[in-house]
Write an enzyme that holds these catalytic residues in place. Structure first.
Site, PDB file in Angstrom:
ATOM      1  N   LYS A   5     -21.214  28.567  -2.328  1.00 23.04           N
ATOM      2  CA  LYS A   5     -19.761  28.753  -2.387  1.00 23.04           C
ATOM      3  C   LYS A   5     -19.230  28.773  -0.965  1.00 23.04           C
ATOM      4  CE  LYS A   5     -19.803  33.800  -2.539  1.00 23.04           C
ATOM      5  NZ  LYS A   5     -19.443  35.005  -3.261  1.00 23.04           N
ATOM      6  N   HIS A  37     -34.332  29.618   4.921  1.00 23.28           N
ATOM      7  CA  HIS A  37     -33.987  28.379   5.625  1.00 23.28           C
ATOM      8  C   HIS A  37     -34.522  28.387   7.053  1.00 23.28           C
ATOM      9  CE1 HIS A  37     -31.327  27.158   2.363  1.00 23.28           C
ATOM     10  NE2 HIS A  37     -31.147  26.011   3.004  1.00 23.28           N
TER      11      HIS A  37
END
Length: 185
Positions: A102, A37
């Site tokens: 999550k 990222h």
């Protein structure tokens, strides 16, 4: 209610997904964790092209285990999503529609999701071996030097997940807790 969705994940599909929905995702998704990222956002800042089309893309926050002989991929369970929170608003603004991981997300990520129309899916932690069975093809497309955290293109079939945060900002972690507390009073 279980919904079947196929990528690319369009704005219309996103609008139809509601907090708490059970989904089965099929099509192409991408893998990226925090190091990938960071590199993606550096490319954006430099005005360079990303190694894949981010528009209507779904990114799965996973660093899969190596594949054993005869397998497409090793165990592929979700990683904690907040590590991508510094980068996600940038990618959402460019058209990313879905994220799978999550854990909780920051207010900045939720604001970007509401502004641009994106959804956050939760996958079951600890079920990586089962989730990997839904991955039919996997190939590294960038950042091979990151090993397990390289950027991958996955072809998935009926990958199970839940809508944790929908494009209106409704949050299963908050709503579910509130509903439970109200039910036990």
């Amino acid at each position: 209610m279980e919904k079947k969705i196929t990528t690319p994940l369009t704005q219309e599909q996103v609008k139809d997904l509601k907090c708490g929905d059970s989904v089965r995702i099929s099509g192409v998704i991408y893998t990226a964790r925090d190091a990938a990222h960071k590199r993606l956002c550096e490319l954006v800042a430099q005005g360079k092209e990303l190694p894949f089309d981010i528009k209507d893309a779904v990114i799965y926050y996973v660093g899969p285990a190596p594949a054993k002989e005869g397998q497409v991929i090793g165990s592929a369970g979700p990683t904690t999503s907040y590590r991508m929170d510094a980068y996600s608003p940038t990618l959402i603004a460019l058209g990313q529609r879905g994220m799978i991981g999550k854990g909780k997300r920051s207010p900045e990520v939720v604001a970007a999701m509401k502004q641009y129309g994106a959804v956050y899916f939760g996958a079951i932690g600890g079920a990586g071996a089962l989730l990997s069975r839904c991955i039919k093809k996997a190939e590294v497309i960038a950042y091979e030097d990151l090993g397990a955290e390289a950027l991958r293109r996955l072809e998935v079939e009926d990958l199970p997940a839940f809508v944790i945060i929908d494009c209106e900002g409704n949050n299963l972690y908050e709503n579910g807790r509130k509903e439970y507390l109200e039910s036990v009073q």
